[in-house]
Structures are given as C-alpha cells and as structure tokens.
Design an enzyme around this catalytic site. Structure first.
Site, mmCIF file in Angstrom:
data_model
loop_
_atom_site.group_PDB
_atom_site.id
_atom_site.type_symbol
_atom_site.label_atom_id
_atom_site.label_comp_id
_atom_site.label_asym_id
_atom_site.label_seq_id
_atom_site.Cartn_x
_atom_site.Cartn_y
_atom_site.Cartn_z
ATOM 1 N N ASP A 1 -4.389 -4.980 9.863
ATOM 2 C CA ASP A 1 -5.224 -6.072 10.421
ATOM 3 C C ASP A 1 -5.222 -5.883 12.009
ATOM 4 O OD1 ASP A 1 -4.831 -9.773 10.014
ATOM 5 O OD2 ASP A 1 -6.323 -8.524 10.592
ATOM 6 N N TYR B 1 3.786 -7.584 3.328
ATOM 7 C CA TYR B 1 3.546 -8.520 2.002
ATOM 8 C C TYR B 1 4.492 -8.197 1.212
ATOM 9 C CZ TYR B 1 0.327 -11.798 4.182
ATOM 10 O OH TYR B 1 -0.249 -12.727 5.198
ATOM 11 N N GLY C 1 0.090 -4.521 11.507
ATOM 12 C CA GLY C 1 -0.629 -3.428 10.422
ATOM 13 C C GLY C 1 -1.963 -2.873 10.507
ATOM 14 N N ASN D 1 -4.604 -12.123 6.665
ATOM 15 C CA ASN D 1 -3.723 -13.324 6.470
ATOM 16 C C ASN D 1 -4.696 -14.302 6.048
ATOM 17 O OD1 ASN D 1 -4.310 -14.866 9.107
ATOM 18 N ND2 ASN D 1 -3.095 -13.096 9.963
ATOM 19 N N ILE E 1 -7.955 3.604 8.180
ATOM 20 C CA ILE E 1 -9.226 3.009 7.864
ATOM 21 C C ILE E 1 -10.116 3.006 8.911
ATOM 22 C CG2 ILE E 1 -8.271 0.736 7.674
ATOM 23 C CD1 ILE E 1 -9.350 0.577 4.914
ATOM 24 N N SER F 1 -1.231 -5.730 0.660
ATOM 25 C CA SER F 1 -0.122 -6.382 0.404
ATOM 26 C C SER F 1 1.127 -5.255 0.281
ATOM 27 C CB SER F 1 -0.126 -6.964 -0.982
ATOM 28 O OG SER F 1 -0.637 -8.214 -0.716
HETATM 29 N N1 APR Z 1 -5.092 2.235 8.278
HETATM 30 C C1 APR Z 1 -5.104 2.339 6.738
HETATM 31 N N2 APR Z 1 -3.843 1.585 6.406
HETATM 32 C C2 APR Z 1 -2.791 1.182 6.840
HETATM 33 C C3 APR Z 1 -3.153 1.132 8.528
HETATM 34 C C4 APR Z 1 -4.589 1.730 8.998
HETATM 35 N N3 APR Z 1 -4.946 2.022 10.309
HETATM 36 N N4 APR Z 1 -2.280 0.562 9.042
HETATM 37 C C5 APR Z 1 -1.495 0.188 8.336
HETATM 38 N N5 APR Z 1 -2.034 0.334 7.096
HETATM 39 C C6 APR Z 1 -1.268 0.482 5.678
HETATM 40 C C7 APR Z 1 0.213 0.079 5.767
HETATM 41 O O1 APR Z 1 1.053 1.242 5.799
HETATM 42 C C8 APR Z 1 0.559 -0.811 4.131
HETATM 43 O O2 APR Z 1 0.641 0.556 3.292
HETATM 44 O O3 APR Z 1 -1.986 -0.871 5.182
HETATM 45 C C9 APR Z 1 -1.083 -1.395 3.845
HETATM 46 C C10 APR Z 1 -0.885 -2.849 4.024
HETATM 47 O O4 APR Z 1 0.119 -3.116 5.111
HETATM 48 P P1 APR Z 1 -0.029 -4.540 6.072
HETATM 49 O O5 APR Z 1 -1.100 -3.980 7.203
HETATM 50 O O6 APR Z 1 1.308 -4.818 6.665
HETATM 51 O O7 APR Z 1 -0.557 -5.645 5.267
HETATM 52 P P2 APR Z 1 -0.063 -6.652 4.079
HETATM 53 O O8 APR Z 1 1.345 -5.925 3.743
HETATM 54 O O9 APR Z 1 -1.176 -6.930 3.417
HETATM 55 O O10 APR Z 1 0.314 -7.722 5.162
HETATM 56 C C11 APR Z 1 -0.585 -8.655 5.590
HETATM 57 O O11 APR Z 1 0.281 -8.477 7.852
HETATM 58 O O12 APR Z 1 -0.752 -7.682 9.502
HETATM 59 C C12 APR Z 1 -0.575 -8.617 9.050
HETATM 60 O O13 APR Z 1 -1.998 -10.242 9.610
HETATM 61 C C13 APR Z 1 -1.471 -9.580 8.775
HETATM 62 O O14 APR Z 1 -0.499 -11.451 7.827
HETATM 63 C C14 APR Z 1 -0.960 -10.323 7.452
HETATM 64 C C15 APR Z 1 0.024 -9.291 6.755
#
Ligand code: APR
Length: 173
Positions: free
Chosen positions: A34, A121, A32, A24, A11, A117
């Site tokens: 973030d 999450y 991830g 978060n 993304i 999520s």
């Molecule tokens: N581009 C697009 N999607 C991505 C990327 C990227 N560069 N990196 C990871 N993802 C995807 C993951 O594979 C997953 O399908 O984003 C989706 C959400 O995963 P997470 O990033 O783990 O987010 P989430 O599950 O909402 O958890 C949020 O994780 O990183 C921490 O600070 C954040 O505490 C918060 C928690």
C-alpha cells in the site's frame, strides 16, 4: 486462454493495465505494498481514495494509476488472519474475484496481484497462495477479456508458494 504466472519483483513497476493494492478498509494508505503504491502513484492518489469513502473487507475499489505505469489501481481489502475460523478464506477469495470483475468492467486485459493479506494481516502464505490461484482459475478471465494475470511475489517464500499452487492446479492435471 488466459496466462497466469508468478514473478518476483515490485508491483509498482509492472507494465500491466491494472495493479491490485493490498489496502485497508479506510483506503488511507499505509505500509507494505500500500505504501509502495501510494509513493509511486504520487499525490493525486490520496484524494482519489478519500473520495471513495472506504471499502469493506473482501471487496475492492478502483482509481486511476496516476504516475504508475499501470492505468488502474484496484484497492482490495484483504482479511486479517484470526486463525481461519472467521471466514478469512472466503473473504480472501472474494478480494481476487472482485478485483478481476472490476478490472474486466474497466476493459483491463492484464492485471497484477500482490499476495493480499500475507504481510501485516498475517495470512499464512501457503494457504493464501492456494486460495488466490483457485479463485483466479475459477473466474471466467478469458470470457471477460483478461488475457494475463501476474502474481507478483515480493519474497522468495511467496514466489515458491505461488509456484507450487500454480503447478498443483494446472489445467488437465
Ligand atoms: N510489490 C509487491 N508486493 C509487495 C510490495 C511491492 N512493492 N511490498 C510489499 N509486498 C508484499 C508483502 O511482502 C506481502 O507478501 O505484499 C504482500 C502483502 O503485504 P502487506 O503490504 O503488508 O499487505 P497486507 O498483509 O494485506 O496488510 C494490509 O497493511 O500496508 C498496510 O494499509 C495496509 O492496513 C493495510 C495492511
């Protein structure tokens, strides 16, 4: 008519007006998507996030995109999955709605979402993809100037489930 499509990729490289971060509630950065967004946006992002003073689950906040191609970053805080009985679907839907509203308020015409999520999450991917597509389709995107919505999958699994959710909800079906 607003186009909604799913692509597989990173993304942070999307050339859209706004990208959404799966953040978060402290807006403190993390792993991830973030972590990827913070790395790509550069050192100006953390102080901009700190100035926002956090964000409740189900809501979103906006910052500039800084070094990203996207002009805006919308930091949405998705629910942690606790089995589905703690309001998770409603909170996840609210993340998509409030992100679209923030994007429209700032004049964005294109927006990219990650699978909020669906990583740390723990939200079940198929269910999350159904909730996200329904939330986006139910929101008045065209009336509010949003012409393009990208659902950016980072895995084949998410791509498959978003594709299925889009096909199942295609207008006129
Ligand atoms: N581009 C697009 N999607 C991505 C990327 C990227 N560069 N990196 C990871 N993802 C995807 C993951 O594979 C997953 O399908 O984003 C989706 C959400 O995963 P997470 O990033 O783990 O987010 P989430 O599950 O909402 O958890 C949020 O994780 O990183 C921490 O600070 C954040 O505490 C918060 C928690």
């Amino acid at each position: 008519m607003t186009s909604i499509e799913t692509v597989e990729g990173d993304i942070t490289t999307c050339r859209v007006d706004a990208i959404v971060n799966a953040a978060n509630s402290r807006l403190a950065g993390g792993g991830g998507v973030d972590g990827a967004i913070h790395r790509a946006a550069g050192p100006e992002l953390p102080p901009a996030c700190r100035a926002l003073g956090g964000c409740p689950t189900g809501e979103a906040r906006i910052t500039p995109g800084f070094a990203l191609p996207a002009h805006w970053i919308i930091h949405a805080v998705g629910p942690v999955w606790h089995g589905g009985g703690a309001g998770e679907p409603e909170l996840l839907a609210a993340c998509y709605r409030t992100s679209l509203a923030l994007a429209a308020e700032h004049g964005a015409r294109s927006i990219a979402f990650p699978a909020i999520s669906c990583g740390v999450y723990g939200y079940p991917v198929a269910a999350a993809c159904r909730v996200s597509v329904a939330s986006i389709r139910d929101w008045p995107c065209a009336e509010r100037g949003i012409e393009r919505v990208l659902l950016v999958a980072f895995s084949a699994e998410v791509s498959r489930h978003w594709g299925a959710a889009l096909s199942a909800s295609r207008p006129g079906l």
